[in-house]
Write a protein that holds these residues in place. Structure first.
Motif, PDB file in Angstrom:
ATOM      1  N   PRO A  13       0.803  -1.214   0.000  1.00 20.84           N
ATOM      2  CA  PRO A  13       0.000   0.000   0.000  1.00 20.84           C
ATOM      3  C   PRO A  13       0.837   1.265   0.000  1.00 20.84           C
ATOM      4  O   PRO A  13       0.438   2.279  -0.558  1.00 20.84           O
ATOM      5  N   GLU A  14       2.017   1.230   0.618  1.00 21.12           N
ATOM      6  CA  GLU A  14       2.872   2.397   0.623  1.00 21.12           C
ATOM      7  C   GLU A  14       3.442   2.664  -0.770  1.00 21.12           C
ATOM      8  O   GLU A  14       3.662   3.783  -1.170  1.00 21.12           O
ATOM      9  N   ARG A 214       5.394   6.990   4.855  1.00 23.74           N
ATOM     10  CA  ARG A 214       4.215   7.383   4.077  1.00 23.74           C
ATOM     11  C   ARG A 214       3.250   7.916   5.138  1.00 23.74           C
ATOM     12  O   ARG A 214       2.373   7.229   5.648  1.00 23.74           O
ATOM     13  N   ARG A 217      -0.667   7.579   5.374  1.00 24.61           N
ATOM     14  CA  ARG A 217      -1.165   6.249   5.713  1.00 24.61           C
ATOM     15  C   ARG A 217      -0.902   5.911   7.177  1.00 24.61           C
ATOM     16  O   ARG A 217      -1.670   5.188   7.815  1.00 24.61           O
ATOM     17  N   GLU A 220      -3.650   7.646   8.995  1.00 26.09           N
ATOM     18  CA  GLU A 220      -4.916   6.941   8.739  1.00 26.09           C
ATOM     19  C   GLU A 220      -5.001   5.653   9.532  1.00 26.09           C
ATOM     20  O   GLU A 220      -6.071   5.323  10.072  1.00 26.09           O
ATOM     21  N   ARG A 221      -3.911   4.902   9.621  1.00 24.57           N
ATOM     22  CA  ARG A 221      -3.938   3.636  10.373  1.00 24.57           C
ATOM     23  C   ARG A 221      -4.306   3.871  11.834  1.00 24.57           C
ATOM     24  O   ARG A 221      -5.172   3.182  12.383  1.00 24.57           O
ATOM     25  N   ARG A 340      -3.969  14.390   2.090  1.00 23.79           N
ATOM     26  CA  ARG A 340      -4.666  13.253   2.690  1.00 23.79           C
ATOM     27  C   ARG A 340      -4.731  13.386   4.204  1.00 23.79           C
ATOM     28  O   ARG A 340      -5.736  13.008   4.826  1.00 23.79           O
TER      29      ARG A 340
END
Length: 426
Positions: A13-14, A214, A217, A220-221, A340
């Motif tokens: 995903p990264e 990243r 992300r 977000e995690r 983001r």
């Protein structure tokens, strides 16, 4: 295969983020975010009393600086209702244990006992505010590991608040590369940049890099587990040397200037020449098949540690320079990450536009590194001192061949294993 600080299977995903980098001209589009950043320059409201503030880094974002300041001021903070429950400046072993990560090359693997000790200390603070900091929490491999961390610290009581500190990628990349070299990496800086920024799936030789850096992300995690309202992002401004300390004071409700910088020579970054010397040593070390534990004892905690303590970089020493193309790619990724992160709804302190800023001048990456003889001597002495701490005794003579009849490569390997054997006995 190169050695990573930690291991992950989550690079995919990264990698998508690197492929989706926009043209650097698009960095200008984040100017609209500057108004938000300016608004956040006012002092942030303190977190509610009884909060358990969990600072997760990631690496190379001022973590060592804040950990040293918090640990040095723990008695003073206690007088203002804030506890620092960790038993050391940096509870690295506890973070690695709860994340089920092996840690540094050659070090003893942390155990669940390290994590339990920290959890017990946090719960012993009762209803008082507490703060825990380790950049290795950012290495939690998935949501399940994050939930395990947050649950252990008291998510059911609604008291855990996650703090993420961020710097521009262009500032992080050289620091992170030399840190990987200190853990056994053998790849040169420009080659490493090529792999991290231009060679899909962008996970070799260090899969942990994009898992840590990243940053969108990462936010977000953790936001998925604790909720965005319980996540604060602090954008570190390198022009304001004490800005990060002030942000922690404000969030914890501490008096201004209670947290002070603590000098830490051991954590200083290596110069280009020092890093290149170590990188070439890593090549020799690995090619001779020496055990990882020997590297930990004699190289990282012997040669490198003593060199850092005994030698301070001089103004003429060459720093690690990032080529222009890599700076521009990093700025493009930073712009995308900024958008983001802002969209997640987490609180952002500082100017998010800093994460995508392009330096006015690129660093000169063409300089040939030269290490001073005194620096090389200190590194060699550090390794010898580490070996002398566990002297080799009663070494048996070779049975079939004399030393002069043995190849240097084989001799180094034999001596390395013998030294390690003696270290283990001690």
């Amino acid at each position: 295969m190169e050695t990573d600080c930690t291991t992950h299977d989550s690079a995919a995903p990264e990698a998508e983020g690197v492929k989706a980098v926009k043209d650097v001209k698009d960095v200008k589009d984040v100017k609209a975010l500057k108004a938000d950043g300016a608004a956040q320059k006012s002092a942030p409201a303190p977190l509610p009393p009884g909060t358990r503030l969990l600072h997760i880094g990631p690496h190379k974002t001022g973590t060592t600086s804040i950990q040293g300041a918090l640990f040095a001021a723990k008695d003073a903070m206690a007088g203002h209702g804030v506890e620092f429950p960790a038993h050391s400046r940096h509870p690295m072993e506890a973070a690695l244990a709860v994340c089920a990560l092996p840690g540094m090359m050659g070090d003893i693997k942390p155990t669940e006992g390290h994590w339990k000790r920290l959890v017990d200390a946090v719960h012993a603070t009762g209803k008082r505010t507490s703060v825990v900091s380790s950049e290795f929490f950012a290495d939690a491999p998935d949501d399940e590991a994050i939930a395990r961390i947050v649950d252990g610290l008291g998510r059911d009581q609604g008291r855990v608040h996650v703090l993420v500190t961020l710097r521009p990628l262009a500032k992080i990349m050289p620091s992170q590369w030399q840190q990987y070299v200190q853990n056994g990496l053998r790849m040169g800086y420009e080659d490493w940049l090529e792999h991290m920024l231009r060679k899909p799936p962008y996970e070799k030789p260090n899969p942990s890099f994009w898992h840590r850096h990243r940053h969108d992300r990462l936010v977000e995690r953790w936001g998925r587990v604790v909720g965005p309202e319980r996540v604060t992002v602090v954008v570190v401004d390198d022009r304001d040397r004490d800005g990060l300390l002030r942000a922690f004071e404000q969030l914890l409700g501490l008096p201004g200037n209670l947290l002070r910088p603590v000098p830490d020579a051991v954590n200083r970054s290596l110069t280009l020449a020092e890093t290149e010397m170590l990188r070439n040593l890593n090549v020799e070390f690995r090619s001779n098949g020496l055990p990882d534990e020997l590297y930990s004892k004699l190289i990282r905690n012997g040669a490198v540690m003593h060199m850092k303590n005994a030698c301070s970089p001089a103004p003429q020493d060459v720093k690690i320079s990032t080529p222009r193309w890599a700076v521009e790619v990093a700025a493009g990724i930073g712009a995308e990450m900024t958008e983001r992160i802002t969209a997640t709804g987490v609180r952002v302190i500082g100017d998010p536009a800093l994460l995508s800023a392009v330096p006015t001048a690129a660093d000169d990456a063409s300089v040939v590194p030269r290490i001073a003889p005194a620096v090389a001597a200190q590194a060699l002495y550090g390794a010898l001192a580490a070996a002398a701490a566990a002297p080799v005794r009663n070494t048996a003579p070779a049975k079939s061949r004399s030393v002069h009849q043995t190849s240097s490569k084989e001799l180094v390997k034999v001596l390395g294993h013998r030294c390690l054997k003696r270290l283990r006995r001690r």
